[in-house]
Design an enzyme around this catalytic site. Structure first.
Site, short mmCIF file in Angstrom:
data_model
loop_
_atom_site.label_atom_id
_atom_site.label_comp_id
_atom_site.label_asym_id
_atom_site.label_seq_id
_atom_site.Cartn_x
_atom_site.Cartn_y
_atom_site.Cartn_z
N HIS A 34 0.86 -1.19 0.00
CA HIS A 34 0.00 0.00 0.00
C HIS A 34 0.89 1.24 0.00
CE1 HIS A 34 1.13 0.14 4.20
NE2 HIS A 34 0.56 -1.05 4.45
N HIS A 37 4.06 1.30 2.24
CA HIS A 37 5.23 0.59 1.69
C HIS A 37 5.84 1.42 0.54
CE1 HIS A 37 2.67 -2.99 3.03
NE2 HIS A 37 3.80 -3.17 3.70
N LYS A 149 5.47 3.65 11.64
CA LYS A 149 4.22 3.04 12.13
C LYS A 149 4.53 1.87 13.06
CE LYS A 149 0.66 0.22 11.11
NZ LYS A 149 1.25 -1.04 10.98
N GLN A 153 9.54 -1.91 16.21
CA GLN A 153 10.35 -2.69 15.26
C GLN A 153 11.59 -1.91 14.83
OE1 GLN A 153 8.61 -5.22 12.04
NE2 GLN A 153 8.96 -3.42 10.79
N SER A 186 -1.69 -3.19 6.11
CA SER A 186 -2.28 -4.32 5.37
C SER A 186 -3.45 -4.89 6.16
CB SER A 186 -1.23 -5.41 5.16
OG SER A 186 -0.08 -4.87 4.55
P1 AMP Z 1 4.86 -4.93 6.67
O1 AMP Z 1 4.62 -5.39 5.26
O2 AMP Z 1 3.61 -4.62 7.43
O3 AMP Z 1 5.84 -5.81 7.41
O4 AMP Z 1 5.58 -3.51 6.54
C1 AMP Z 1 6.79 -3.36 5.83
C2 AMP Z 1 7.38 -2.01 6.13
O5 AMP Z 1 6.46 -0.99 5.74
C3 AMP Z 1 7.65 -1.80 7.63
O6 AMP Z 1 8.88 -1.12 7.78
C4 AMP Z 1 6.48 -0.96 8.06
O7 AMP Z 1 6.74 -0.15 9.18
C5 AMP Z 1 6.28 -0.11 6.81
N1 AMP Z 1 4.92 0.45 6.83
C6 AMP Z 1 3.75 -0.23 6.98
N2 AMP Z 1 2.71 0.62 7.01
C7 AMP Z 1 3.23 1.88 6.88
C8 AMP Z 1 2.68 3.18 6.86
N3 AMP Z 1 1.38 3.38 6.96
N4 AMP Z 1 3.52 4.23 6.71
C9 AMP Z 1 4.86 4.02 6.61
N5 AMP Z 1 5.45 2.82 6.63
C10 AMP Z 1 4.64 1.76 6.77
#
Ligand code: AMP
Length: 285
Positions: A34, A37, A149, A153, A186
């Site tokens: 989204h 990412h 966000k 982590q 997600s």
């Molecule tokens: P994930 O696929 O949820 O593991 O996220 C992958 C990366 O995208 C991680 O570093 C998350 O912190 C980042 N991320 C997820 N959602 C957002 C958001 N709304 N804004 C900025 N970064 C995000």
């Protein structure tokens, strides 16, 4: 675009990139991409010669009762989004290649994992640190991009990089939000329409906490309890919200603050129906 599935192949490819002196921007994700990412991908593209995105739903970071099976996936759409961003290389391994039969090595970052989300998800950050360390070893020297966000982590990954002398620069990027303030995730796809409306309570609570802190500032002491109370009372007004934690913490150690003085992170985890959502806001007082 090149889609690589095998760790050893990815490692060889990245080694070649480095021999050509190409700087690598690496964005680890679990897919179902989204705007959040994509903001990381765009920043990585601006700051590096090559951008690598990994798409891997990491079983090690899901607890036994969590949503591994139902975690949303749409590989075709992810690839088409990444193509339109001009990403040249995607790493998309299978779980059986990342964690082959007999796999036994895990990374445990202490202290900062025992707070906030770590309390209700005891093995989560061990899974995160392990997969991120493995991906860093496969990609090699790079800048790697993470979203604010998932603030805890970013603290865990930075600590691991420092403690293990990994050759990676961790870049933390701002949280991307929907127009009504909900942090894009997600997992928002799990929300029913009434739950989606209720989910705006997270950002409302954070903003109420920030406003309370700023209101108290001229009076001298800013007690953290008053700030978290202000957040709690907003959350209590939303009947669909079940609060897991609401905290004001030190942004480096994640320790709970008694008073706000300097930088603080306001953070919360809330269940709306079956969906667990997190959000945070960093403020300076
Ligand atoms: P994930 O696929 O949820 O593991 O996220 C992958 C990366 O995208 C991680 O570093 C998350 O912190 C980042 N991320 C997820 N959602 C957002 C958001 N709304 N804004 C900025 N970064 C995000």
């Amino acid at each position: 675009m090149n889609i690589i599935k095998f760790p050893y192949e990815m490692q060889a490819y990245c080694r070649e990139l480095r021999q050509k002196r190409a700087s690598i921007g690496f964005v680890p994700t679990m897919g179902f991409l989204h705007e959040g990412h994509l903001s990381l991908v765009r920043r990585a593209k601006k700051e590096n010669d090559t951008v690598i995105v990994s798409i891997f739903v990491n079983p090690a970071q899901f607890g036994p009762d969590e949503d591994l099976e139902r975690y949303p996936r749409n590989f075709e759409k992810d690839i088409s989004l990444l193509k339109s961003e001009g990403v040249e290389l995607v790493f998309h391994p299978k779980a059986s290649d990342m964690y082959p039969e007999g796999y036994a090595t895990f990374i445990d970052v202490e202290q900062v994992t025992n707070r906030l989300c770590g309390l209700s998800r005891p093995s989560h950050f061990k899974g995160v640190a392990t997969i991120v360390a493995k991906l860093f070893n496969i990609v090699g020297q790079c800048r790697s991009y993470f979203g604010q966000k998932d603030y805890q982590q970013t603290v865990v990954v930075k600590k691991m990089v420092r403690d293990l002398h990994l050759d990676v620069e961790v870049v933390v990027c701002p949280t991307v939000r929907e127009a009504d303030g909900l942090a894009i995730s997600s997992r928002n796809s799990y929300l029913q329409p009434d739950e989606r409306t209720a989910a705006t309570v997270l950002i409302k609570a954070l903003r109420a906490g920030e406003a309370e802190a700023l209101r108290l500032r001229p009076c001298g002491k800013v007690e953290a309890a008053k700030v978290t109370d202000a957040m709690q009372s907003v959350l209590e007004n939303e009947l669909m919200a079940e609060v897991e934690y609401v905290e004001a913490a030190d942004p480096d150690t994640l320790e709970r603050l008694k008073q706000l003085n300097g930088k603080a992170i306001l953070a919360l985890a809330v269940r709306i129906g079956r969906t667990r959502l997190i959000d945070n806001l960093i403020m300076e007082i």
